[in-house]
Design a protein around this motif. Structure first.
Motif, PDB file in Angstrom:
ATOM      1  N   ALA A  63      32.695  51.768  45.185  1.00 50.13           N
ATOM      2  CA  ALA A  63      32.895  50.692  44.268  1.00 50.13           C
ATOM      3  C   ALA A  63      32.408  49.516  44.996  1.00 50.13           C
ATOM      4  O   ALA A  63      32.114  49.448  46.670  1.00 50.13           O
ATOM      5  CB  ALA A  63      34.646  50.306  44.127  1.00 50.13           C
ATOM      6  N   PRO A  64      32.056  48.647  44.240  1.00 49.39           N
ATOM      7  CA  PRO A  64      30.719  47.722  44.944  1.00 49.39           C
ATOM      8  C   PRO A  64      31.527  46.504  45.553  1.00 49.39           C
ATOM      9  O   PRO A  64      32.602  46.097  45.103  1.00 49.39           O
ATOM     10  CB  PRO A  64      30.081  46.931  43.886  1.00 49.39           C
ATOM     11  N   ALA A  65      30.658  45.836  46.785  1.00 51.10           N
ATOM     12  CA  ALA A  65      31.597  44.824  47.428  1.00 51.10           C
ATOM     13  C   ALA A  65      32.263  44.620  47.470  1.00 51.10           C
ATOM     14  O   ALA A  65      33.545  44.323  47.469  1.00 51.10           O
ATOM     15  CB  ALA A  65      29.727  44.869  48.767  1.00 51.10           C
ATOM     16  N   GLY A  66      31.639  43.759  46.400  1.00 42.55           N
ATOM     17  CA  GLY A  66      32.325  42.863  45.526  1.00 42.55           C
ATOM     18  C   GLY A  66      33.243  42.756  45.122  1.00 42.55           C
ATOM     19  O   GLY A  66      34.436  41.902  45.194  1.00 42.55           O
ATOM     20  N   SER A  67      33.775  44.005  44.602  1.00 42.19           N
ATOM     21  CA  SER A  67      35.126  44.177  43.825  1.00 42.19           C
ATOM     22  C   SER A  67      36.300  44.458  44.887  1.00 42.19           C
ATOM     23  O   SER A  67      37.232  44.213  43.776  1.00 42.19           O
ATOM     24  CB  SER A  67      35.209  45.781  43.114  1.00 42.19           C
ATOM     25  N   LEU A  68      36.220  44.425  46.401  1.00 39.60           N
ATOM     26  CA  LEU A  68      36.477  43.960  47.566  1.00 39.60           C
ATOM     27  C   LEU A  68      37.509  42.724  47.650  1.00 39.60           C
ATOM     28  O   LEU A  68      38.771  41.920  48.092  1.00 39.60           O
ATOM     29  CB  LEU A  68      36.500  44.016  48.897  1.00 39.60           C
ATOM     30  N   MET A  69      36.862  41.722  46.370  1.00 44.00           N
ATOM     31  CA  MET A  69      36.275  40.249  46.880  1.00 44.00           C
ATOM     32  C   MET A  69      38.048  39.315  46.630  1.00 44.00           C
ATOM     33  O   MET A  69      37.563  39.559  45.378  1.00 44.00           O
ATOM     34  CB  MET A  69      35.673  39.588  47.340  1.00 44.00           C
ATOM     35  N   PRO A  70      38.086  38.126  46.845  1.00 46.00           N
ATOM     36  CA  PRO A  70      38.607  37.590  46.208  1.00 46.00           C
ATOM     37  C   PRO A  70      37.915  37.170  44.924  1.00 46.00           C
ATOM     38  O   PRO A  70      36.809  36.083  44.923  1.00 46.00           O
ATOM     39  CB  PRO A  70      39.492  36.385  47.508  1.00 46.00           C
ATOM     40  N   CYS A  71      39.280  36.370  44.299  1.00 42.98           N
ATOM     41  CA  CYS A  71      38.316  35.809  42.559  1.00 42.98           C
ATOM     42  C   CYS A  71      37.739  34.428  43.136  1.00 42.98           C
ATOM     43  O   CYS A  71      38.450  33.959  43.849  1.00 42.98           O
ATOM     44  CB  CYS A  71      39.007  35.709  41.802  1.00 42.98           C
ATOM     45  N   GLY A  72      37.119  33.673  41.922  1.00 41.74           N
ATOM     46  CA  GLY A  72      36.593  32.347  42.826  1.00 41.74           C
ATOM     47  C   GLY A  72      38.325  31.427  42.752  1.00 41.74           C
ATOM     48  O   GLY A  72      38.069  30.200  43.376  1.00 41.74           O
ATOM     49  N   ALA A  73      39.149  31.523  41.589  1.00 43.58           N
ATOM     50  CA  ALA A  73      40.055  30.883  41.156  1.00 43.58           C
ATOM     51  C   ALA A  73      40.897  30.780  42.503  1.00 43.58           C
ATOM     52  O   ALA A  73      41.444  29.908  43.277  1.00 43.58           O
ATOM     53  CB  ALA A  73      40.800  31.044  39.671  1.00 43.58           C
ATOM     54  N   CYS A  74      41.377  32.104  42.896  1.00 44.25           N
ATOM     55  CA  CYS A  74      42.081  32.288  44.137  1.00 44.25           C
ATOM     56  C   CYS A  74      41.159  31.289  45.342  1.00 44.25           C
ATOM     57  O   CYS A  74      42.268  31.064  45.917  1.00 44.25           O
ATOM     58  CB  CYS A  74      41.754  33.949  44.239  1.00 44.25           C
ATOM     59  N   ARG A  75      40.245  31.830  45.386  1.00 44.57           N
ATOM     60  CA  ARG A  75      39.973  31.077  46.473  1.00 44.57           C
ATOM     61  C   ARG A  75      39.678  29.336  46.594  1.00 44.57           C
ATOM     62  O   ARG A  75      40.366  28.734  47.564  1.00 44.57           O
ATOM     63  CB  ARG A  75      38.028  31.096  46.454  1.00 44.57           C
ATOM     64  N   GLN A  76      39.435  28.450  45.342  1.00 47.94           N
ATOM     65  CA  GLN A  76      40.162  27.150  44.839  1.00 47.94           C
ATOM     66  C   GLN A  76      41.415  26.609  45.661  1.00 47.94           C
ATOM     67  O   GLN A  76      41.876  25.885  46.192  1.00 47.94           O
ATOM     68  CB  GLN A  76      39.651  26.833  43.895  1.00 47.94           C
ATOM     69  N   VAL A  99      40.855  35.276  55.897  1.00 47.21           N
ATOM     70  CA  VAL A  99      41.064  35.661  54.824  1.00 47.21           C
ATOM     71  C   VAL A  99      40.961  37.011  55.497  1.00 47.21           C
ATOM     72  O   VAL A  99      40.284  37.466  55.294  1.00 47.21           O
ATOM     73  CB  VAL A  99      40.615  35.194  53.694  1.00 47.21           C
ATOM     74  N   SER A 100      41.622  38.500  55.411  1.00 45.65           N
ATOM     75  CA  SER A 100      41.351  39.240  55.474  1.00 45.65           C
ATOM     76  C   SER A 100      41.491  40.358  54.515  1.00 45.65           C
ATOM     77  O   SER A 100      42.491  39.837  54.242  1.00 45.65           O
ATOM     78  CB  SER A 100      42.610  39.342  56.497  1.00 45.65           C
ATOM     79  N   ILE A 101      40.354  40.690  54.359  1.00 54.89           N
ATOM     80  CA  ILE A 101      40.324  41.858  52.842  1.00 54.89           C
ATOM     81  C   ILE A 101      40.458  42.993  53.488  1.00 54.89           C
ATOM     82  O   ILE A 101      38.897  43.681  54.168  1.00 54.89           O
ATOM     83  CB  ILE A 101      38.045  41.069  53.124  1.00 54.89           C
ATOM     84  N   ASP A 102      40.793  43.955  52.997  1.00 59.52           N
ATOM     85  CA  ASP A 102      41.131  45.685  53.712  1.00 59.52           C
ATOM     86  C   ASP A 102      39.630  46.365  52.867  1.00 59.52           C
ATOM     87  O   ASP A 102      39.168  45.741  51.719  1.00 59.52           O
ATOM     88  CB  ASP A 102      41.585  45.771  52.252  1.00 59.52           C
ATOM     89  N   GLY A 103      39.104  46.138  53.886  1.00 60.67           N
ATOM     90  CA  GLY A 103      37.758  47.388  53.694  1.00 60.67           C
ATOM     91  C   GLY A 103      36.565  46.566  54.097  1.00 60.67           C
ATOM     92  O   GLY A 103      35.599  46.992  53.848  1.00 60.67           O
ATOM     93  N   ALA A 104      37.136  45.083  54.267  1.00 59.93           N
ATOM     94  CA  ALA A 104      35.522  43.949  54.147  1.00 59.93           C
ATOM     95  C   ALA A 104      36.181  42.935  55.849  1.00 59.93           C
ATOM     96  O   ALA A 104      34.712  42.361  55.589  1.00 59.93           O
ATOM     97  CB  ALA A 104      35.408  43.028  52.888  1.00 59.93           C
ATOM     98  N   GLY A 105      37.270  43.386  56.091  1.00 59.30           N
ATOM     99  CA  GLY A 105      36.864  42.645  57.306  1.00 59.30           C
ATOM    100  C   GLY A 105      37.577  40.909  57.532  1.00 59.30           C
ATOM    101  O   GLY A 105      38.107  41.229  56.158  1.00 59.30           O
TER     102      GLY A 105
END
Ligand code: THU
Length: 130
Positions: free
Chosen positions: A84-97, A109-115
């Motif tokens: 999967a592309p790295a971006g598919s592990l990341m929180p979306c923009g709405a959730c960041r806000q 912010v701990s992201i499983d598989g991305a630190g």
């Protein structure tokens, strides 16, 4: 087990309750607030725009319990495979806000598989009114 590891384990566990019959993409999140852990999963809807992400469900559970300050958050996109592309592990923009509403720029912010990164890494110069 570090705090981040414990929160990631809670996020992975929360993903098992995901309601995602449309995307088949299960996400779990866990928030530490007031010394407690609140978890959430993504919940989809046939009217796709009504879907809510795991992170917002976890944060709103903390807020509903009276906590307006979150200390850490973890998320796990358990269906993002190794290709999967790295971006598919990341929180979306709405959730960041939404994270920015209840935490400062140093929120871990701990992201499983991305630190673990800071909220400021994910959303620099966040919009704030308070
Ligand atoms: N999703 C989340 O739960 N969190 C995110 O940060 C990104 C996306 C969910 C929404 C939808 O149910 C599925 O992942 C595919 O977009």
């Amino acid at each position: 087990m570090t705090d981040a590891d414990a929160l990631l384990a809670a996020a992975r566990a929360a993903a098992t309750a995901s309601y995602s019959p449309y995307s088949h993409f299960r996400v779990g999140a866990a928030v530490r607030a007031g010394g407690r852990v609140f978890s959430g999963c993504n919940v989809e809807n046939a009217s796709y725009g009504l879907t809510i992400c795991a992170e917002r469900n976890a944060i709103f559970a903390a807020v509903a319990a009276g906590h307006h300050r979150i200390e850490a958050i973890a998320l796990a996109c358990v269906d993002a495979g190794p290709e999967a592309p790295a971006g598919s592990l990341m929180p979306c923009g709405a959730c960041r806000q939404v994270m920015a509403e209840f935490a400062g720029p140093d929120l871990p912010v701990s992201i499983d598989g991305a630190g673990t990164v800071s909220l400021d890494d994910l959303l620099p110069n966040a919009f704030r009114l308070t």
